[in-house]
Write a protein that holds these residues in place. Structure first.
Motif, PDB file in Angstrom:
ATOM      1  N   THR A   1       0.836  -1.210   0.000  1.00  0.00           N
ATOM      2  CA  THR A   1       0.000   0.000   0.000  1.00  0.00           C
ATOM      3  C   THR A   1       0.867   1.255   0.000  1.00  0.00           C
ATOM      4  O   THR A   1       0.561   2.245  -0.679  1.00  0.00           O
ATOM      5  CB  THR A   1      -0.947  -0.004   1.215  1.00  0.00           C
ATOM      6  OG1 THR A   1      -1.790  -1.156   1.149  1.00  0.00           O
ATOM      7  CG2 THR A   1      -1.820   1.244   1.238  1.00  0.00           C
ATOM      8  N   GLN A   2       1.967   1.229   0.765  1.00  0.00           N
ATOM      9  CA  GLN A   2       2.871   2.381   0.786  1.00  0.00           C
ATOM     10  C   GLN A   2       3.438   2.661  -0.606  1.00  0.00           C
ATOM     11  O   GLN A   2       3.496   3.822  -1.042  1.00  0.00           O
ATOM     12  CB  GLN A   2       4.028   2.111   1.768  1.00  0.00           C
ATOM     13  CG  GLN A   2       5.085   3.210   1.769  1.00  0.00           C
ATOM     14  CD  GLN A   2       6.222   2.903   2.724  1.00  0.00           C
ATOM     15  OE1 GLN A   2       6.349   3.535   3.769  1.00  0.00           O
ATOM     16  NE2 GLN A   2       7.045   1.925   2.375  1.00  0.00           N
TER      17      GLN A   2
ATOM     18  N   ILE B   1       3.750   6.150  -5.249  1.00  0.00           N
ATOM     19  CA  ILE B   1       3.779   6.298  -6.711  1.00  0.00           C
ATOM     20  C   ILE B   1       2.628   7.182  -7.178  1.00  0.00           C
ATOM     21  O   ILE B   1       2.779   7.972  -8.118  1.00  0.00           O
ATOM     22  CB  ILE B   1       3.740   4.911  -7.391  1.00  0.00           C
ATOM     23  CG1 ILE B   1       5.081   4.203  -7.177  1.00  0.00           C
ATOM     24  CG2 ILE B   1       3.433   5.026  -8.885  1.00  0.00           C
ATOM     25  CD1 ILE B   1       5.174   2.844  -7.810  1.00  0.00           C
ATOM     26  N   ALA B   2       1.469   7.092  -6.494  1.00  0.00           N
ATOM     27  CA  ALA B   2       0.350   7.978  -6.835  1.00  0.00           C
ATOM     28  C   ALA B   2       0.755   9.432  -6.641  1.00  0.00           C
ATOM     29  O   ALA B   2       0.439  10.309  -7.461  1.00  0.00           O
ATOM     30  CB  ALA B   2      -0.862   7.636  -5.980  1.00  0.00           C
ATOM     31  N   ASN B   3       1.470   9.725  -5.551  1.00  0.00           N
ATOM     32  CA  ASN B   3       1.967  11.086  -5.320  1.00  0.00           C
ATOM     33  C   ASN B   3       2.951  11.497  -6.408  1.00  0.00           C
ATOM     34  O   ASN B   3       2.896  12.601  -6.962  1.00  0.00           O
ATOM     35  CB  ASN B   3       2.657  11.181  -3.959  1.00  0.00           C
ATOM     36  CG  ASN B   3       1.669  11.088  -2.795  1.00  0.00           C
ATOM     37  OD1 ASN B   3       2.027  10.716  -1.700  1.00  0.00           O
ATOM     38  ND2 ASN B   3       0.411  11.452  -3.026  1.00  0.00           N
ATOM     39  N   LYS B   4       3.839  10.593  -6.732  1.00  0.00           N
ATOM     40  CA  LYS B   4       4.880  10.869  -7.716  1.00  0.00           C
ATOM     41  C   LYS B   4       4.303  11.111  -9.109  1.00  0.00           C
ATOM     42  O   LYS B   4       4.748  12.005  -9.845  1.00  0.00           O
ATOM     43  CB  LYS B   4       5.860   9.695  -7.749  1.00  0.00           C
ATOM     44  CG  LYS B   4       7.058   9.838  -8.688  1.00  0.00           C
ATOM     45  CD  LYS B   4       8.028   8.689  -8.450  1.00  0.00           C
ATOM     46  CE  LYS B   4       9.247   8.825  -9.365  1.00  0.00           C
ATOM     47  NZ  LYS B   4       8.962   8.370 -10.728  1.00  0.00           N
ATOM     48  N   GLU B   5       3.255  10.346  -9.454  1.00  0.00           N
ATOM     49  CA  GLU B   5       2.698  10.402 -10.807  1.00  0.00           C
ATOM     50  C   GLU B   5       1.466  11.306 -10.908  1.00  0.00           C
ATOM     51  O   GLU B   5       0.969  11.551 -12.006  1.00  0.00           O
ATOM     52  CB  GLU B   5       2.314   8.987 -11.265  1.00  0.00           C
ATOM     53  CG  GLU B   5       3.472   8.016 -11.365  1.00  0.00           C
ATOM     54  CD  GLU B   5       4.325   8.255 -12.598  1.00  0.00           C
ATOM     55  OE1 GLU B   5       3.897   9.054 -13.470  1.00  0.00           O
ATOM     56  OE2 GLU B   5       5.409   7.644 -12.697  1.00  0.00           O
ATOM     57  N   GLY B   6       0.970  11.759  -9.763  1.00  0.00           N
ATOM     58  CA  GLY B   6      -0.261  12.554  -9.783  1.00  0.00           C
ATOM     59  C   GLY B   6      -1.464  11.705 -10.144  1.00  0.00           C
ATOM     60  O   GLY B   6      -2.329  12.122 -10.915  1.00  0.00           O
TER      61      GLY B   6
ATOM     62  N   CYS C   1      -8.813  -8.012   5.729  1.00  0.00           N
ATOM     63  CA  CYS C   1      -7.925  -7.039   5.089  1.00  0.00           C
ATOM     64  C   CYS C   1      -7.020  -6.462   6.175  1.00  0.00           C
ATOM     65  O   CYS C   1      -7.358  -6.502   7.358  1.00  0.00           O
ATOM     66  CB  CYS C   1      -8.708  -5.921   4.399  1.00  0.00           C
ATOM     67  SG  CYS C   1      -9.875  -5.061   5.468  1.00  0.00           S
ATOM     68  N   THR C   2      -5.894  -5.949   5.772  1.00  0.00           N
ATOM     69  CA  THR C   2      -4.934  -5.377   6.715  1.00  0.00           C
ATOM     70  C   THR C   2      -5.247  -3.901   6.915  1.00  0.00           C
ATOM     71  O   THR C   2      -5.248  -3.124   5.949  1.00  0.00           O
ATOM     72  CB  THR C   2      -3.500  -5.528   6.180  1.00  0.00           C
ATOM     73  OG1 THR C   2      -3.216  -6.918   6.020  1.00  0.00           O
ATOM     74  CG2 THR C   2      -2.498  -4.905   7.140  1.00  0.00           C
ATOM     75  N   TYR C   3      -5.501  -3.539   8.164  1.00  0.00           N
ATOM     76  CA  TYR C   3      -5.838  -2.146   8.444  1.00  0.00           C
ATOM     77  C   TYR C   3      -4.694  -1.234   7.972  1.00  0.00           C
ATOM     78  O   TYR C   3      -3.529  -1.447   8.292  1.00  0.00           O
ATOM     79  CB  TYR C   3      -6.068  -1.949   9.948  1.00  0.00           C
ATOM     80  CG  TYR C   3      -6.740  -0.636  10.278  1.00  0.00           C
ATOM     81  CD1 TYR C   3      -8.124  -0.521  10.283  1.00  0.00           C
ATOM     82  CD2 TYR C   3      -5.991   0.497  10.565  1.00  0.00           C
ATOM     83  CE1 TYR C   3      -8.750   0.672  10.576  1.00  0.00           C
ATOM     84  CE2 TYR C   3      -6.595   1.708  10.858  1.00  0.00           C
ATOM     85  CZ  TYR C   3      -7.979   1.783  10.855  1.00  0.00           C
ATOM     86  OH  TYR C   3      -8.599   2.978  11.142  1.00  0.00           O
ATOM     87  N   ASN C   4      -5.077  -0.242   7.178  1.00  0.00           N
ATOM     88  CA  ASN C   4      -4.126   0.692   6.566  1.00  0.00           C
ATOM     89  C   ASN C   4      -3.154  -0.016   5.619  1.00  0.00           C
ATOM     90  O   ASN C   4      -2.094   0.518   5.290  1.00  0.00           O
ATOM     91  CB  ASN C   4      -3.351   1.495   7.617  1.00  0.00           C
ATOM     92  CG  ASN C   4      -2.885   2.822   7.046  1.00  0.00           C
ATOM     93  OD1 ASN C   4      -3.576   3.418   6.205  1.00  0.00           O
ATOM     94  ND2 ASN C   4      -1.731   3.310   7.456  1.00  0.00           N
TER      95      ASN C   4
END
Length: 636
Positions: A448-449, A454-459, A476-479
């Motif tokens: 997830t990290q 990558i979402a931040n990096k690619e917008g 599911c794993t919290y966070n």
């Protein structure tokens, strides 16, 4: 046996116009047929004692007198029979002739309901003989063999959880049917004694009326119409029998039959009452109900329904009919893509980031993203697909993930998380050989990290892949995989995910993609967080640990949608899965479901946005609001 179930019947006897003795014999035969199937209620057609098409013979005293005699005989016939009989016959009272439903139980007329609205157009001219019953209430009438019989349109007949309201033919076709008011006054089963003739397409419209009224009134609706023996002069009748239940037709006969017909269905009265209690608009409408009803109490000897022959679908989220299922899948797929398209347009974001494991959920999410980008005319290279092999990744899932992403022409990237996880184990002092929940969750959060960064990096926007079944169980794993920026599968149960992927493989994919999707469908469900076995295959199978998803989806449907008790869920599951799981297995996984559903609510209280596609959603923003610390003890 669960006491909320009751068997109800609609009957169409053979008739001869104005031959009351013949008609009564066949009515009694139909009653016996209904009793043989343990029915507790039988609805007959309109004026079936005399027949509907007697016309000016209704002004003959002999017809009226013989009708009364037959009602008296039917009362005697019913004395030892534990069934409520609703029969159509005329009533002459204060020089007015009424078209009525007589409600008979154990030798006694419990009440008489007159027809509210009389059709007097095209082929109908009932006002020539009958008087409208609308507005009649708080009245009694007397016959030679019984005194002070309740008479009116506002009668509800109640035995235990059954509350029956009645209307007659045209009453259903008017702007506001009397059954609407009766339902608001408490009736949960509605009966219609009808004589509806056949013209082209009328049967379809009639069926839609019964289906719609049962849905609007959140009730069961039992409809019986006159058969072919009624056909005379210019009109033909077909003997249409229908049983509706909260917006669905659950039983229907074949029309134009020449013998006595009885159809029977099992109704769940608790389910109807629960639906009403959840529907605030229903209770709001009750405030404006003009009916002051008269409740007429009676009591059955028992509520035994005999053989439980109601079909209980194993997969309540998945239509059993392939044509309907394909249509439903297409609709859901369009809802998902439309929802994601709106989020992308609103944010102005032109890129999506999604983790691809080679499993069902991430595959469906990717298919939704691809269709959305095609819809918005955004290049597929703006879809950043990332596979992140870890300790348990198998060659099969890895290859499927790689090939799927490349064949869909996405911006495919591979980031191995093993080294990062080993470093993290070292950082937090966790032995790498200790394969516990920390070992598993470190991998989920690492993935997830990576996606978020990558979402931040690619917008771009991180698209979540988790489904409704996982949310219900807190699987599911919290966070970790619990978190995303928008979740497209959040209200789709696991059993339905399979069919959605199958639908896309068959209807919206070329052969290369279709072959890949078929292999993904055949892959065991696994988070692949534990090391592979000695042969390189999946060692960690989710359903071995948490239980079969088809059971959990069944439990979820009845627990959330119908508010059913664990006892009732277990009873229904034993019927639905009788050839697959034994009672001990069902009880084991039901306990697991309830325990996890309650203890994992804290995860559902903090989930991302995502589209609601069906009647069940666990979003904390409206659909399911539950304290995170609620105890499950009462349910166990």
């Amino acid at each position: 046996m669960i006491d909320s179930f009751i068997k109800v019947s609609a009957a169409c006897p053979k008739t001869k116009v104005a031959d009351i003795d013949f008609n009564l014999d066949n009515i009694e035969e139909c009653v016996n047929k209904a009793l043989k199937d343990s029915s507790k209620l039988v609805i007959f057609p309109e004026l079936c004692i005399t027949s509907y098409t007697c016309a000016d013979l209704f002004s003959q005293q002999i017809l009226i007198d013989k009708s009364y005699d037959s009602i008296k005989q039917l009362c005697s016939f019913s004395k030892q029979k534990d069934i409520l009989i609703c029969i159509g016959a005329p009533l002459l009272n204060n020089y007015n002739l009424y078209n009525c439903a007589y409600i008979i139980f154990k030798g006694k007329i419990l009440g008489i309901v007159p027809k509210s609205y009389l059709p007097n157009y095209t082929e109908f001219y009932e006002k020539r003989w009958f008087t409208e019953g609308i507005g009649i209430k708080d009245t009694t009438i007397s016959l030679s063999f019984q005194q002070d019989i309740p008479f009116g349109t506002n009668l509800i007949f109640q035995a235990g959880k059954l509350k029956l309201g009645l209307e007659i033919c045209e009453d259903l076709w008017v702007t506001i049917p009397p059954s609407s008011y009766l339902s608001l006054a408490g009736a949960n089963v509605l009966g219609n004694l009808s004589a509806s003739n056949e013209i082209v397409s009328k049967a379809d419209y009639r069926k839609s009326l019964v289906q719609g009224q049962s849905g609007r009134c959140i009730s069961s609706y039992v409809y019986s119409s006159s058969g072919i023996g009624e056909s005379s002069t210019d009109l033909v009748f077909s003997g249409h029998l229908l049983i509706g239940d909260n917006g669905s037709i659950i039983n229907e006969n074949h029309r134009f039959q020449r013998e006595n017909q009885v159809i029977t269905s099992i109704i769940d009265l608790d389910r109807l009452d629960m639906e009403r209690s959840k529907n605030i608009s229903f209770s709001d409408s009750m405030k404006f109900c003009p009916y002051e009803v008269k409740n007429i109490q009676f009591e059955y000897e028992n509520m035994d329904i005999g053989v439980f022959n109601k079909t209980i679908e194993k997969h309540p989220f998945v239509p059993s009919d392939k044509k309907v299922r394909d249509y439903r899948c297409k609709e859901i797929f369009n809802i998902q893509t439309s929802a994601l398209a709106k989020r992308l347009e609103h944010t102005g974001i032109k890129k999506a980031i999604v983790g691809i494991s080679g499993g069902l959920d991430s595959t469906l999410a990717l298919l939704v993203i691809v269709k959305t980008f095609d819809l918005l005319k955004i290049p597929r290279k703006n879809i950043i697909t990332i596979t992140m092999p870890g300790f348990g990744t198998t060659d099969r899932t890895y290859n499927n993930a790689v090939n799927l992403c490349k064949n869909l022409n996405t911006d495919f990237r591979e980031i191995n998380i093993v080294a990062a996880c080993l470093q993290h184990f070292k950082d937090i002092g966790h032995p790498v050989e200790k394969h516990d929940v920390t070992y598993e969750n470190v991998q989920a959060r690492e993935r997830t990290q990576i996606l978020m960064d990558i979402a931040n990096k690619e917008g771009g926007l991180v698209i979540g892949t988790g489904d409704l079944s996982e949310l219900a169980l807190g699987w599911c794993t919290y966070n970790g995989d619990h978190m995303s920026m928008y979740s497209v599968n959040c209200s789709i149960p696991k059993t339905l995910v399979k069919f959605l992927v199958k639908y896309v493989s068959q209807k919206e994919s070329d052969k290369n993609i279709s072959d890949l999707l078929v292999d993904i469908l055949d892959t065991p469900i696994s988070p692949e967080l534990l090391p592979k076995d000695s042969e390189g295959n999946i060692a960690q199978k989710t359903e071995d640990l948490v239980g079969p998803y088809e059971l959990h989806d069944f439990f979820l449907y009845y627990f959330v949608r119908h508010g059913a008790t664990p006892e009732k869920i277990r009873f229904l599951a034993n019927i639905a899965f009788k050839s697959i799981y034994d009672d001990e297995t069902i009880a084991k996984w039901l306990k697991k479901f309830i325990t996890r559903f309650f203890t994992q609510q804290f995860k559902r209280s903090a989930i991302p946005d995502g589209p609601k596609v069906g009647t069940i959603s666990l979003s904390p923003r409206g659909d399911w609001r539950m304290p995170s610390d609620a105890s499950y003890n009462s349910w166990l």
